[in-house]
Design a protein around this motif. Structure first.
Motif, PDB file in Angstrom:
ATOM      1  N   GLU A  29       8.177  10.111  -2.424  1.00  0.00           N
ATOM      2  CA  GLU A  29       6.758  10.361  -2.600  1.00  0.00           C
ATOM      3  C   GLU A  29       6.478  10.069  -4.275  1.00  0.00           C
ATOM      4  O   GLU A  29       7.136  10.477  -4.831  1.00  0.00           O
ATOM      5  CB  GLU A  29       6.465  11.851  -2.191  1.00  0.00           C
TER       6      GLU A  29
ATOM      7  N   CYS B  24      -3.761  10.340  -6.318  1.00  0.00           N
ATOM      8  CA  CYS B  24      -4.730   9.327  -6.462  1.00  0.00           C
ATOM      9  C   CYS B  24      -5.211   8.996  -5.305  1.00  0.00           C
ATOM     10  O   CYS B  24      -5.985   8.073  -5.257  1.00  0.00           O
ATOM     11  CB  CYS B  24      -3.946   8.316  -7.425  1.00  0.00           C
ATOM     12  N   GLY B  25      -4.566   9.485  -4.076  1.00  0.00           N
ATOM     13  CA  GLY B  25      -5.052   8.882  -2.810  1.00  0.00           C
ATOM     14  C   GLY B  25      -4.147   7.565  -2.600  1.00  0.00           C
ATOM     15  O   GLY B  25      -3.400   7.163  -3.094  1.00  0.00           O
ATOM     16  N   SER B  26      -5.134   6.836  -1.879  1.00  0.00           N
ATOM     17  CA  SER B  26      -4.500   5.421  -1.202  1.00  0.00           C
ATOM     18  C   SER B  26      -4.587   4.198  -2.306  1.00  0.00           C
ATOM     19  O   SER B  26      -5.689   4.057  -3.090  1.00  0.00           O
ATOM     20  CB  SER B  26      -5.492   5.184  -0.067  1.00  0.00           C
ATOM     21  N   VAL B  27      -3.591   3.767  -2.436  1.00  0.00           N
ATOM     22  CA  VAL B  27      -3.427   2.570  -3.614  1.00  0.00           C
ATOM     23  C   VAL B  27      -2.824   1.442  -2.757  1.00  0.00           C
ATOM     24  O   VAL B  27      -2.130   1.371  -2.014  1.00  0.00           O
ATOM     25  CB  VAL B  27      -2.298   2.756  -4.669  1.00  0.00           C
ATOM     26  N   GLN B  28      -3.616   0.308  -3.319  1.00  0.00           N
ATOM     27  CA  GLN B  28      -3.123  -1.241  -2.659  1.00  0.00           C
ATOM     28  C   GLN B  28      -3.149  -2.206  -3.704  1.00  0.00           C
ATOM     29  O   GLN B  28      -3.779  -2.160  -4.765  1.00  0.00           O
ATOM     30  CB  GLN B  28      -4.239  -1.493  -1.720  1.00  0.00           C
TER      31      GLN B  28
ATOM     32  N   SER C 255       0.839  -1.101  -0.017  1.00  0.00           N
ATOM     33  CA  SER C 255      -0.081  -0.229  -0.046  1.00  0.00           C
ATOM     34  C   SER C 255       0.853   1.310   0.053  1.00  0.00           C
ATOM     35  O   SER C 255       1.890   1.152   0.661  1.00  0.00           O
ATOM     36  CB  SER C 255      -0.861   0.065   1.245  1.00  0.00           C
ATOM     37  N   PHE C 256       0.347   2.262  -0.547  1.00  0.00           N
ATOM     38  CA  PHE C 256       1.263   3.482  -0.592  1.00  0.00           C
ATOM     39  C   PHE C 256       0.031   4.587  -0.779  1.00  0.00           C
ATOM     40  O   PHE C 256      -1.009   4.204  -1.192  1.00  0.00           O
ATOM     41  CB  PHE C 256       2.222   3.645  -1.695  1.00  0.00           C
ATOM     42  N   HIS C 257       0.251   5.804  -0.406  1.00  0.00           N
ATOM     43  CA  HIS C 257      -0.337   6.888  -0.524  1.00  0.00           C
ATOM     44  C   HIS C 257       0.255   7.970  -1.969  1.00  0.00           C
ATOM     45  O   HIS C 257       1.477   8.149  -1.776  1.00  0.00           O
ATOM     46  CB  HIS C 257      -0.406   7.913   0.777  1.00  0.00           C
ATOM     47  N   ASP C 258      -0.463   7.894  -3.051  1.00  0.00           N
ATOM     48  CA  ASP C 258      -0.226   8.931  -4.039  1.00  0.00           C
ATOM     49  C   ASP C 258      -0.894  10.327  -3.702  1.00  0.00           C
ATOM     50  O   ASP C 258      -1.924  10.509  -3.656  1.00  0.00           O
ATOM     51  CB  ASP C 258      -0.802   8.285  -5.277  1.00  0.00           C
ATOM     52  N   THR C 259      -0.154  11.424  -3.917  1.00  0.00           N
ATOM     53  CA  THR C 259      -0.521  12.677  -3.585  1.00  0.00           C
ATOM     54  C   THR C 259      -1.824  13.060  -4.417  1.00  0.00           C
ATOM     55  O   THR C 259      -2.831  13.663  -4.023  1.00  0.00           O
ATOM     56  CB  THR C 259       0.548  13.718  -4.122  1.00  0.00           C
TER      57      THR C 259
END
Ligand code: GLU
Length: 317
Positions: free
Chosen positions: A237, A170-174, A164-168
């Motif tokens: 990031e 696109c938001g949360s991606v899993q 999982s990561f947070h894209d500035t």
């Protein structure tokens, strides 16, 4: 990680830059320059069949014309040379050796036809999820393939957990790599290192703190994060920018020749072109001629549209 943001533009020199590439480069540049950061240019020319030196030279000329100058890279300071991936093979070899100490890496002899068999599960983008066919080959089976003259690619076995990561933007991606991607290639059967490994090695050794690139690469990011974690590299990031699409909703590509810089440079000044792109993404209410420094002074990612953008072709005629 350094306190100064370090961004990069990492084009593949396989043709003339088009509007979509210019947009990515512009946003990557504005993001770091608005905060006093450094901008790196790296040429991703691993695919020797598609990439050419002349395209790289043209690309640098186009970036300079636009004013998207770089602090580090070819023809600038080079504290982390090389900046052409085709010259980095020894670095990728080292990373591969390091990776093989903690991960399962195995040769894969599957042909294209094997991989794309109708029975193979497919991802939403149409590519096949690797079923792990070669993961359990015995040394004897590998020898037999080699004697038949078959060249092996190298794959890395992926974990079953979610990444999982947070894209500035696109938001949360899993993504669950085992289910949604499968073991992936890190070195092709022709010996060329795969983009996924090269990009991770280069972003880390160049001290990149933010990766700005088109949303077509969003799906690659979990693979890259897995490799970063395995190699002990810091996580940059991620900011995946909206794609420019044509009236049919298809992503602009090098085939939309009218929107490449070879044509656009004859019609517009750099400030006119930058102003049109700025209006397209939400940085200006309407197209106007504007210089990059003025845009950088007021830049924030909150202003940027997150959905894909249909290009009004009349703006570029
Ligand atoms: N070289 C890739 C391309 O031109 C971009 C890779 C990246 O930004 O991570 O599509």
């Amino acid at each position: 990680m350094s306190d100064i943001p370090v961004g990069r533009f990492a084009p593949s020199p396989s043709g003339r830059m088009h509007l979509g590439n210019v947009l990515t480069a512009m946003l990557a540049w504005l993001s770091v320059k608005s905060r006093g950061g450094r901008f790196v240019l790296r040429i991703e020319d691993l695919d020797t069949a598609r990439c050419r030196k002349e395209y790289a030279t043209q690309l640098m000329d186009d970036l300079n014309w636009l004013g998207l100058t770089w602090d580090e890279g070819p023809c600038a300071a080079m504290p982390h040379a090389p900046y052409f991936q085709s010259e980095c093979t020894a670095l990728y070899e080292q990373a591969l050796a390091q990776l093989s100490r903690s991960q399962t890496i195995y040769p894969c002899f599957c042909s294209r036809a094997d991989l794309h068999a109708a029975s193979a599960p497919h991802r939403t983008d149409g590519t096949a999820i690797y079923a792990g066919t070669c993961r359990s080959l015995t040394p004897q089976q590998c020898e037999t393939y080699k004697l038949q003259g078959r060249q092996a690619a190298l794959r890395v076995a992926v974990p079953g957990r979610d990444i999982s990561f947070h894209d500035t933007l696109c938001g949360s991606v899993q993504q669950n790599l085992a289910r949604e991607c499968g073991d992936f290639i890190i070195r092709r059967s022709d010996g060329i290192f795969a983009y996924q490994l090269a990009v991770v090695v280069d972003d880390a050794r160049m001290g990149i703190t933010e990766v700005v690139r088109g949303r077509d690469l969003l799906d690659s990011t979990p693979r890259q994060i897995f490799l970063q974690q395995a190699l002990g590299f810091p996580l940059p990031e991620y900011i995946h920018t909206p794609l420019l699409v044509n009236a049919q909703g298809a992503r602009l590509s090098k085939r939309d020749g009218a929107l490449d810089l070879g044509v656009l440079r004859h019609k517009f000044t750099p400030c006119q072109l930058i102003g049109r792109l700025a209006a397209l993404v939400g940085l200006l209410p309407a197209p106007e001629s504007i210089d990059l420094r003025t845009l950088a002074a007021n830049f924030s990612w909150q202003q940027i549209h997150s959905a894909d953008i249909s290009v009004p072709f009349s703006w570029f005629e």
